[in-house]
Design an enzyme around this catalytic site. Structure first.
Site, PDB file in Angstrom:
ATOM      1  N   ASP A  13       9.134   8.979  -2.946  1.00  0.00           N
ATOM      2  CA  ASP A  13       9.811   9.951  -2.076  1.00  0.00           C
ATOM      3  C   ASP A  13      10.470  11.085  -2.853  1.00  0.00           C
ATOM      4  OD1 ASP A  13       9.178   8.268   0.117  1.00  0.00           O
ATOM      5  OD2 ASP A  13      10.926   7.047  -0.349  1.00  0.00           O
ATOM      6  N   LYS A  16       6.697  14.637  -3.507  1.00  0.00           N
ATOM      7  CA  LYS A  16       5.366  14.894  -4.088  1.00  0.00           C
ATOM      8  C   LYS A  16       4.513  15.739  -3.168  1.00  0.00           C
ATOM      9  CE  LYS A  16       4.482  10.497  -4.738  1.00  0.00           C
ATOM     10  NZ  LYS A  16       5.808   9.918  -4.616  1.00  0.00           N
ATOM     11  N   GLY A  40       3.530   8.407   2.445  1.00  0.00           N
ATOM     12  CA  GLY A  40       3.594   9.341   3.565  1.00  0.00           C
ATOM     13  C   GLY A  40       4.079  10.683   3.078  1.00  0.00           C
ATOM     14  N   HIS A  41       3.296  11.708   3.333  1.00  0.00           N
ATOM     15  CA  HIS A  41       3.701  13.048   2.925  1.00  0.00           C
ATOM     16  C   HIS A  41       3.990  13.870   4.166  1.00  0.00           C
ATOM     17  CE1 HIS A  41       2.729  12.285  -1.087  1.00  0.00           C
ATOM     18  NE2 HIS A  41       1.457  12.630  -1.097  1.00  0.00           N
ATOM     19  N   GLN A 225       3.795   6.665  -4.186  1.00  0.00           N
ATOM     20  CA  GLN A 225       4.991   5.914  -4.613  1.00  0.00           C
ATOM     21  C   GLN A 225       5.580   6.541  -5.891  1.00  0.00           C
ATOM     22  OE1 GLN A 225       2.074   3.622  -3.737  1.00  0.00           O
ATOM     23  NE2 GLN A 225       2.850   4.071  -1.717  1.00  0.00           N
TER      24      GLN A 225
HETATM   25  P1  IMP Z   1       4.800  -2.026  -0.069  1.00  0.00           P
HETATM   26  O1  IMP Z   1       4.219  -0.981  -0.929  1.00  0.00           O
HETATM   27  O2  IMP Z   1       4.681  -1.732   1.405  1.00  0.00           O
HETATM   28  O3  IMP Z   1       4.336  -3.403  -0.430  1.00  0.00           O
HETATM   29  O4  IMP Z   1       6.388  -2.029  -0.354  1.00  0.00           O
HETATM   30  C1  IMP Z   1       6.923  -2.433  -1.608  1.00  0.00           C
HETATM   31  C2  IMP Z   1       8.115  -1.578  -1.990  1.00  0.00           C
HETATM   32  O5  IMP Z   1       7.667  -0.266  -2.269  1.00  0.00           O
HETATM   33  C3  IMP Z   1       9.181  -1.430  -0.901  1.00  0.00           C
HETATM   34  O6  IMP Z   1      10.459  -1.320  -1.524  1.00  0.00           O
HETATM   35  C4  IMP Z   1       8.821  -0.111  -0.244  1.00  0.00           C
HETATM   36  O7  IMP Z   1       9.930   0.482   0.390  1.00  0.00           O
HETATM   37  C5  IMP Z   1       8.361   0.673  -1.455  1.00  0.00           C
HETATM   38  N1  IMP Z   1       7.432   1.753  -1.115  1.00  0.00           N
HETATM   39  C6  IMP Z   1       6.142   1.644  -0.778  1.00  0.00           C
HETATM   40  N2  IMP Z   1       5.603   2.865  -0.555  1.00  0.00           N
HETATM   41  C7  IMP Z   1       6.572   3.755  -0.770  1.00  0.00           C
HETATM   42  C8  IMP Z   1       6.625   5.187  -0.747  1.00  0.00           C
HETATM   43  O8  IMP Z   1       5.636   5.891  -0.477  1.00  0.00           O
HETATM   44  N3  IMP Z   1       7.836   5.740  -1.031  1.00  0.00           N
HETATM   45  C9  IMP Z   1       8.914   4.995  -1.363  1.00  0.00           C
HETATM   46  N4  IMP Z   1       8.902   3.676  -1.417  1.00  0.00           N
HETATM   47  C10 IMP Z   1       7.754   3.054  -1.128  1.00  0.00           C
END
Ligand code: IMP
Length: 430
Positions: A13, A16, A40-41, A225
């Site tokens: 977040d 990007k 998510g963008h 991420q």
């Molecule tokens: P998962 O990727 O859904 O398995 O989540 C694992 C961890 O990564 C959690 O703490 C989510 O909040 C974090 N996470 C996954 N995708 C994003 C992203 O695009 N931005 C910020 N945090 C993310």
């Protein structure tokens, strides 16, 4: 040869989307290489807002080719909706501007079910996943029982694999997790019709990249991420299940590291994190709330409020090293206007020692206390500023300190969500 990788330097977040969108203007090809629709963008183009989870934001630019690499995990229902949604808004989407690797793994309903059930079973110790089935899908990939995009193109192969996989998953659901089981026929009924939708887009992404490199095209690799959510290098186990670090672009798209020209690290001017896990500079006071509200720190994917805190140079130095950053892109500097004194964490104090890097052990990270350096803030609104030298002195000093602490030069400074609200000093494609 012009391959540029963009990665998040913190916990995701970092903004990007906007930087990728800017660089996409100069790119011919944009590639996703890891993660899935946990990303998510949010993009604002000509006053219109777009939220994309899977398709690279390059799709909003005519004439760009968007590729989804083998390292991505794909929920076909989400991809289908995204394609339809963009078409309804007048965008052209076809095999000429969108391709997906046949080697990418599919997220199926049992992955999402498992993600949700496991998270709720963990209670307060939950990771706070996005619930999109990302982790269980990558687990199956590594366990060599995953189902890939190419599999769904053959009805028999897909049905057999779903049936086989559900034997074990349903045993787990019924006897261990004590939740509802899933019906393989239902899954086939809802997913097999999507084979015809995806078929024209399936391609050898590695070959397409190779061709583009040979044709001297500019290629942008869009990381999802952030570095500290990396399955290997992040704050494990509070991480995602893929490798958001720059090195993963090569494995997740199918090219060699000698083809990479630059690596841009996106750095938000403060720190945020969603979900559980250690966050040494987290602020649970009024300044934290100020950052959340002024910065609009709510997840684009889940809508969850983000945890906010001071800039952490330990996290950033680690990112510079782990990714081999050549450029920094600073985002949301404008959000800091109005804070009297800004703090940057330069090291941690842990059991009487001073640490310059994040320790491997979760217990140790949780025990780290930030050592802060204070810098005077500024009160001016930064709107309309287009050159670094026109920024208030305090803002320039803050940026300079970032460069010193990370030992990486700043290439881009973002001062607002619109494309125009940007200072570009050093273009990574040049
Ligand atoms: P998962 O990727 O859904 O398995 O989540 C694992 C961890 O990564 C959690 O703490 C989510 O909040 C974090 N996470 C996954 N995708 C994003 C992203 O695009 N931005 C910020 N945090 C993310």
């Amino acid at each position: 040869m012009s391959c540029v990788i963009v990665v998040g330097s913190q916990w995701g977040d970092e903004g990007k989307g906007k930087v990728v969108d800017l660089l996409t203007q100069q790119a011919d090809v944009v590639v996703r290489f890891q993660g899935g629709n946990n990303a998510g963008h949010t993009l604002v183009v000509n006053g219109n807002q777009f939220i994309l989870h899977l398709i690279p934001s390059g799709i909003l630019h005519p004439g760009k080719r968007c590729l989804i690499g083998n390292g991505v995990v794909v929920d076909l229902e989400v991809l289908h909706k995204e394609v339809i949604g963009l078409r309804e808004r007048g965008l052209t989407l076809g095999p000429e501007n969108l391709a997906i690797s046949g080697k990418a793994h599919l997220i199926l309903p049992y992955h999402k079910h498992l993600d949700a059930v496991r998270e709720s079973a963990k209670g307060s110790g939950s990771i706070g996943t996005t619930g999109r089935g990302i982790g269980p899908c990558y687990e199956d990939k590594v366990a060599r029982v995953g189902i890939r995009v190419s599999d769904i193109l053959d009805e028999q192969v897909f049905s057999d694999k779903v049936r086989e996989n559900l034997k074990e998953k349903n045993f787990l659901f019924e006897h261990y997790l004590k939740v509802a089981t899933l019906d393989p026929q239902e899954i086939c009924k809802s997913f097999l019709p999507l084979a015809d939708f995806i078929r024209p887009y399936v391609a050898d992404v590695s070959l397409l990249i190779d061709e583009a490199i040979k044709n001297k095209k500019r290629i942008l690799f869009e990381g999802a991420q952030g570095t500290h959510l990396d399955i290997d290098h992040g704050t494990y186990p509070y991480v995602t299940s893929s490798n958001p670090v720059a090195g993963s672009a090569c494995a997740g798209a199918g090219l060699g590291p000698n083809k990479i020209k630059a690596v841009v690290g996106i750095v938000k001017a403060y720190t945020t994190r969603v979900g559980g896990g250690p966050f040494p500079t987290e602020l649970s006071d009024e300044t934290g709330l100020f950052l959340r509200e002024k910065g609009g720190e709510y997840g684009a994917t889940t809508g969850r409020p983000r945890r906010c805190g001071w800039l952490d140079a330990v996290v950033l130095r680690d990112s510079a090293r782990l990714n081999g950053l050549s450029h920094l892109a600073i985002t949301k500097l404008d959000v800091l206007s109005g804070i009297k004194t800004l703090r940057i964490c330069t090291a941690y104090s842990y059991e009487g020692q001073t640490l310059q890097t994040l320790p491997a052990s979760l217990k140790a990270v949780e025990g780290c206390r930030p050592i802060y350096e204070d810098l005077p803030g500024w009160s001016q609104d930064l709107k309309g500023i287009r050159k670094r030298q026109d920024l208030p002195l305090e803002a320039r000093n803050y940026l300079k300190r970032m460069e010193e602490l990370m030992q990486v030069p700043i290439g881009i400074i973002s001062l607002g969500p619109d494309r125009e609200e940007t200072i570009t000093e050093n273009n990574p494609f040049n």
